[in-house]
Design an enzyme around this catalytic site. Structure first.
Site, PDB file in Angstrom:
ATOM      1  N   HIS A   1      58.606-104.170  71.627  1.00 24.88           N
ATOM      2  CA  HIS A   1      58.164-105.303  70.802  1.00 24.88           C
ATOM      3  C   HIS A   1      58.501-105.008  69.340  1.00 24.88           C
ATOM      4  O   HIS A   1      59.058-105.850  68.626  1.00 24.88           O
ATOM      5  CB  HIS A   1      56.667-105.500  71.020  1.00 24.88           C
ATOM      6  CG  HIS A   1      56.025-106.540  70.161  1.00 24.88           C
ATOM      7  ND1 HIS A   1      56.282-107.888  70.312  1.00 24.88           N
ATOM      8  CD2 HIS A   1      55.115-106.439  69.149  1.00 24.88           C
ATOM      9  CE1 HIS A   1      55.549-108.566  69.423  1.00 24.88           C
ATOM     10  NE2 HIS A   1      54.839-107.704  68.709  1.00 24.88           N
TER      11      HIS A   1
ATOM     12  N   ASP B   1      49.133-109.276  62.112  1.00 29.38           N
ATOM     13  CA  ASP B   1      47.979-109.699  62.911  1.00 29.38           C
ATOM     14  C   ASP B   1      47.349-108.524  63.671  1.00 29.38           C
ATOM     15  O   ASP B   1      46.396-108.723  64.441  1.00 29.38           O
ATOM     16  CB  ASP B   1      48.348-110.854  63.866  1.00 29.38           C
ATOM     17  CG  ASP B   1      49.397-110.473  64.891  1.00 29.38           C
ATOM     18  OD1 ASP B   1      50.430-109.888  64.519  1.00 29.38           O
ATOM     19  OD2 ASP B   1      49.188-110.773  66.092  1.00 29.38           O
ATOM     20  N   HIS B   2      47.862-107.316  63.454  1.00 24.72           N
ATOM     21  CA  HIS B   2      47.277-106.106  64.052  1.00 24.72           C
ATOM     22  C   HIS B   2      46.911-105.061  62.997  1.00 24.72           C
ATOM     23  O   HIS B   2      46.433-103.980  63.346  1.00 24.72           O
ATOM     24  CB  HIS B   2      48.234-105.491  65.077  1.00 24.72           C
ATOM     25  CG  HIS B   2      48.562-106.458  66.179  1.00 24.72           C
ATOM     26  ND1 HIS B   2      47.968-106.397  67.421  1.00 24.72           N
ATOM     27  CD2 HIS B   2      49.374-107.546  66.189  1.00 24.72           C
ATOM     28  CE1 HIS B   2      48.414-107.413  68.157  1.00 24.72           C
ATOM     29  NE2 HIS B   2      49.270-108.121  67.427  1.00 24.72           N
TER      30      HIS B   2
ATOM     31  N   HIS C   1      46.244-109.885  72.526  1.00 29.61           N
ATOM     32  CA  HIS C   1      46.045-111.345  72.423  1.00 29.61           C
ATOM     33  C   HIS C   1      45.439-111.930  73.692  1.00 29.61           C
ATOM     34  O   HIS C   1      45.670-111.413  74.795  1.00 29.61           O
ATOM     35  CB  HIS C   1      47.385-112.063  72.186  1.00 29.61           C
ATOM     36  CG  HIS C   1      47.996-111.801  70.845  1.00 29.61           C
ATOM     37  ND1 HIS C   1      47.766-112.608  69.760  1.00 29.61           N
ATOM     38  CD2 HIS C   1      48.833-110.824  70.418  1.00 29.61           C
ATOM     39  CE1 HIS C   1      48.435-112.151  68.709  1.00 29.61           C
ATOM     40  NE2 HIS C   1      49.102-111.060  69.090  1.00 29.61           N
TER      41      HIS C   1
ATOM     42  N   HIS D   1      50.838-101.347  66.149  1.00 31.60           N
ATOM     43  CA  HIS D   1      52.151-101.623  65.543  1.00 31.60           C
ATOM     44  C   HIS D   1      51.949-102.327  64.206  1.00 31.60           C
ATOM     45  O   HIS D   1      50.834-102.665  63.832  1.00 31.60           O
ATOM     46  CB  HIS D   1      53.057-102.408  66.497  1.00 31.60           C
ATOM     47  CG  HIS D   1      52.602-103.795  66.834  1.00 31.60           C
ATOM     48  ND1 HIS D   1      51.446-104.064  67.532  1.00 31.60           N
ATOM     49  CD2 HIS D   1      53.169-105.010  66.577  1.00 31.60           C
ATOM     50  CE1 HIS D   1      51.332-105.370  67.705  1.00 31.60           C
ATOM     51  NE2 HIS D   1      52.354-105.967  67.133  1.00 31.60           N
TER      52      HIS D   1
ATOM     53  N   ASP E   1      50.793-105.399  71.571  1.00 28.26           N
ATOM     54  CA  ASP E   1      51.647-106.507  72.015  1.00 28.26           C
ATOM     55  C   ASP E   1      52.761-106.026  72.943  1.00 28.26           C
ATOM     56  O   ASP E   1      53.847-106.607  72.972  1.00 28.26           O
ATOM     57  CB  ASP E   1      52.272-107.219  70.807  1.00 28.26           C
ATOM     58  CG  ASP E   1      51.264-108.055  70.038  1.00 28.26           C
ATOM     59  OD1 ASP E   1      50.102-108.157  70.482  1.00 28.26           O
ATOM     60  OD2 ASP E   1      51.642-108.612  68.995  1.00 28.26           O
TER      61      ASP E   1
ATOM     62  N   HIS F   1      52.778-105.243  62.848  1.00 29.72           N
ATOM     63  CA  HIS F   1      52.598-106.671  62.581  1.00 29.72           C
ATOM     64  C   HIS F   1      51.254-106.952  61.909  1.00 29.72           C
ATOM     65  O   HIS F   1      50.228-106.372  62.268  1.00 29.72           O
ATOM     66  CB  HIS F   1      52.734-107.490  63.872  1.00 29.72           C
ATOM     67  CG  HIS F   1      54.158-107.603  64.333  1.00 29.72           C
ATOM     68  ND1 HIS F   1      54.515-107.855  65.637  1.00 29.72           N
ATOM     69  CD2 HIS F   1      55.328-107.487  63.638  1.00 29.72           C
ATOM     70  CE1 HIS F   1      55.830-107.892  65.734  1.00 29.72           C
ATOM     71  NE2 HIS F   1      56.346-107.664  64.546  1.00 29.72           N
TER      72      HIS F   1
HETATM   73 FE    FE Z   1      50.373-109.816  67.798  1.00 30.40          FE
HETATM   74 ZN    ZN Z   2      53.102-108.032  67.376  1.00 27.75          ZN
END
Ligand code: FE
Ligand code: ZN
Length: 265
Positions: free
Chosen positions: A112, A58-59, A168, A54, A129, A56
């Site tokens: 999400h 952090d990905h 995570h 996805h 996530d 975001h």
């Molecule tokens: Fe994340």
């Molecule tokens: Zn996320």
């Protein structure tokens, strides 16, 4: 198939999926390039694809850098063009993604985020996530109904022994919350003790984490036994939820109530 778990940021998992026959590899959900480059060099594999579950940061924050360094295409859901950095190959439900001689099937599981996908290889699913060990992602762009479908109608249909590689390392706090709803769940108690022992000796910097302290992968069977977002059928969980959400009777409403309680936990 070989899976390398690379700890990134504070609690993120970045994965390398390696085909042992061709030594070709794909990276899944990379927010930082350096730890990936180091691991690719150590293993002497050829990075051929950059995959995101996805949009975001952090990905996907390292997509651009990795795509450039390895001259590799970047994959994500087609609706995330403009959101997944450097996206060049838009995917749809049911598409196949090859890594050497390995092949993943794309599962479209928005909730999400509205463009969230999972990569389902035989025996292992990379679900970002959406499904966490003992939990699920927050509903930033979706509804409880969408998350119920993603977890209990799509991911739950994969074989029970499927390894679950999520985005995570949240397992310990997820299970601590789960125990507030199902204190009598023996499988949950056992897993919490196991995870606490694993996490007790953890490195101060997540980048230095060793496999011993990683609670991922889980399995779908374990998630069905312990994850409160997959346990709407549990009488004990229902009773706990009804203390604050007496109207939550169907599976979607129960998931929504559990999500609200977790957001406040
Ligand atoms: Fe994340
Ligand atoms: Zn996320």
């Amino acid at each position: 198939m070989q899976v390398e778990r690379i700890p990134t940021l504070n609690d993120n998992y970045t994965y390398l999926v390696i085909d042992p026959e061709t030594r070709k590899a794909a990276v899944i959900d990379a927010p930082e390039a350096d730890p990936v480059v180091r691991r690719v060099d150590e293993l002497g594999v050829q990075l051929t694809k950059v995959l995101s579950t996805h949009h975001h940061w952090d990905h996907s924050g390292a997509n651009q850098a990795l795509a450039k360094r390895y001259d590799a295409p970047v994959y994500g859901h087609s609706s995330d063009a403009g959101r997944v950095p450097a996206l060049s190959e838009g995917l749809e439900e049911g598409d196949a993604v090859r890594v050497g001689n390995l092949e993943a099937r794309v599962l479209f599981i928005p909730a999400h985020t509205r463009g969230h996908i999972a990569y389902a290889f035989p025996g292992a699913v990379f679900c970002g996530d959406t499904l966490f060990a003992g939990g699920c992602g927050r509903l930033f762009e979706g509804t409880p109904e969408m998350m119920h479908r993603a977890l209990n109608e799509v991911l739950a249909k994969l074989p029970d022994e499927t390894l679950v590689y999520c985005g995570h390392e949240y397992t310990e706090s997820n299970l601590r919350f789960a125990l507030t709803l199902e204190p009598g769940n023996a499988a949950l108690q056992e897993k919490f003790r196991r995870v606490q022992a694993q996490r007790a000796s953890r490195a101060t910097d997540w980048h230095d984490a060793t496999p011993a302290e990683m609670t991922i992968p889980s399995t779908l069977a374990e998630e069905k036994a312990t994850n409160p977002f997959m346990r709407a059928h549990s009488v004990e969980l229902q009773a706990s939820v009804h203390r604050t959400h007496p109207g939550a009777t169907d599976p979607v409403a129960i998931l929504g109530a559990v999500r609200e309680l977790k957001d406040r936990f």
